[in-house]
Design a protein around this motif. Sequence first.
Motif, PDB file in Angstrom:
ATOM      1  N   LYS A   6       0.834  -1.204   0.000  1.00 25.26           N
ATOM      2  CA  LYS A   6       0.000   0.000   0.000  1.00 25.26           C
ATOM      3  C   LYS A   6       0.867   1.252   0.000  1.00 25.26           C
ATOM      4  O   LYS A   6       0.578   2.221  -0.695  1.00 25.26           O
ATOM      5  N   THR A   7       1.947   1.223   0.790  1.00 29.71           N
ATOM      6  CA  THR A   7       2.867   2.362   0.848  1.00 29.71           C
ATOM      7  C   THR A   7       3.534   2.571  -0.501  1.00 29.71           C
ATOM      8  O   THR A   7       3.631   3.693  -0.994  1.00 29.71           O
ATOM      9  N   LEU A   8       3.965   1.479  -1.118  1.00 32.02           N
ATOM     10  CA  LEU A   8       4.596   1.559  -2.430  1.00 32.02           C
ATOM     11  C   LEU A   8       3.614   2.086  -3.469  1.00 32.02           C
ATOM     12  O   LEU A   8       3.950   2.971  -4.266  1.00 32.02           O
ATOM     13  N   LEU A   9       2.389   1.611  -3.451  1.00 35.90           N
ATOM     14  CA  LEU A   9       1.364   2.064  -4.380  1.00 35.90           C
ATOM     15  C   LEU A   9       1.074   3.556  -4.175  1.00 35.90           C
ATOM     16  O   LEU A   9       0.948   4.314  -5.135  1.00 35.90           O
ATOM     17  N   SER A  10       1.007   3.972  -2.941  1.00 35.69           N
ATOM     18  CA  SER A  10       0.776   5.393  -2.633  1.00 35.69           C
ATOM     19  C   SER A  10       1.922   6.260  -3.153  1.00 35.69           C
ATOM     20  O   SER A  10       1.692   7.338  -3.717  1.00 35.69           O
ATOM     21  N   ARG A  11       3.150   5.809  -2.982  1.00 37.58           N
ATOM     22  CA  ARG A  11       4.306   6.558  -3.483  1.00 37.58           C
ATOM     23  C   ARG A  11       4.298   6.643  -5.009  1.00 37.58           C
ATOM     24  O   ARG A  11       4.623   7.677  -5.581  1.00 37.58           O
ATOM     25  N   PHE A  15       4.141   9.993  -7.256  1.00 36.56           N
ATOM     26  CA  PHE A  15       5.159  10.246  -8.277  1.00 36.56           C
ATOM     27  C   PHE A  15       4.515  10.508  -9.633  1.00 36.56           C
ATOM     28  O   PHE A  15       4.892  11.423 -10.356  1.00 36.56           O
ATOM     29  N   SER A  16       3.499   9.697  -9.982  1.00 37.46           N
ATOM     30  CA  SER A  16       2.836   9.895 -11.286  1.00 37.46           C
ATOM     31  C   SER A  16       2.095  11.228 -11.323  1.00 37.46           C
ATOM     32  O   SER A  16       2.047  11.883 -12.364  1.00 37.46           O
ATOM     33  N   LEU A  17       1.520  11.662 -10.206  1.00 36.00           N
ATOM     34  CA  LEU A  17       0.869  12.977 -10.167  1.00 36.00           C
ATOM     35  C   LEU A  17       1.875  14.094 -10.407  1.00 36.00           C
ATOM     36  O   LEU A  17       1.581  15.059 -11.119  1.00 36.00           O
ATOM     37  N   LYS A  18       3.049  13.982  -9.802  1.00 36.39           N
ATOM     38  CA  LYS A  18       4.090  14.996 -10.012  1.00 36.39           C
ATOM     39  C   LYS A  18       4.492  15.068 -11.482  1.00 36.39           C
ATOM     40  O   LYS A  18       4.660  16.145 -12.042  1.00 36.39           O
ATOM     41  N   ILE A  19       4.662  13.913 -12.108  1.00 36.46           N
ATOM     42  CA  ILE A  19       5.047  13.882 -13.523  1.00 36.46           C
ATOM     43  C   ILE A  19       3.945  14.494 -14.383  1.00 36.46           C
ATOM     44  O   ILE A  19       4.205  15.307 -15.255  1.00 36.46           O
TER      45      ILE A  19
END
Length: 190
Positions: A6-11, A15-19
Amino acid sequence: MTASSKTLLSRLKGFSLKIRRRIFQRMELCIMDRDLSLPDPVAPQGRVSPAGESSQEDFDMPLVTHQEVDNMAAYFSPSKLKVLHRRIDDPTIEFRRAQGLMEDGSCFGFLMHATAPFHEELYNYTVDPGKFGVYQFDGWVSPHARGKLVSIRGMIFMANRRRQEGYQHIRVIVWPNDIRSLRLHKRFGF
């Protein structure tokens, strides 16, 4: 689903939102032109610039040095300082500062002109000043020198310089929420 996944998915989502924001960022900018055949506005009387010039004829704008950029570290982020250093070395950019230096060695203000198409890497757009045109960008006045004619005198200096070199217009891009800059450029007939 485990807590670590879940933590990895959230990160990954973050990251995709920033891109996406970086690639598809919507910007609204005011593109303004000024014909150099127009007369320059007269600087207000009764105020003395930080370097003590009494008239526009006394005002000079030397080229900025790497040391002077280093001395402005209190005013800019490290990434902005790197950009300023690169701009000093760019042959298509004229990076000038207001005459005189403050006690800490930093400048009262600066102004840049590009005489060729210029790519702004921070916001990912390119400005073509057009034939016989120049692009004026990235002006700044130290908080200690604001209200003391630095920007007005700098713009008059650069307009006179470009006029003598045969340029016919200046193009600027201003953020619509930058009221001070909009007011200054409208005063100059942009």
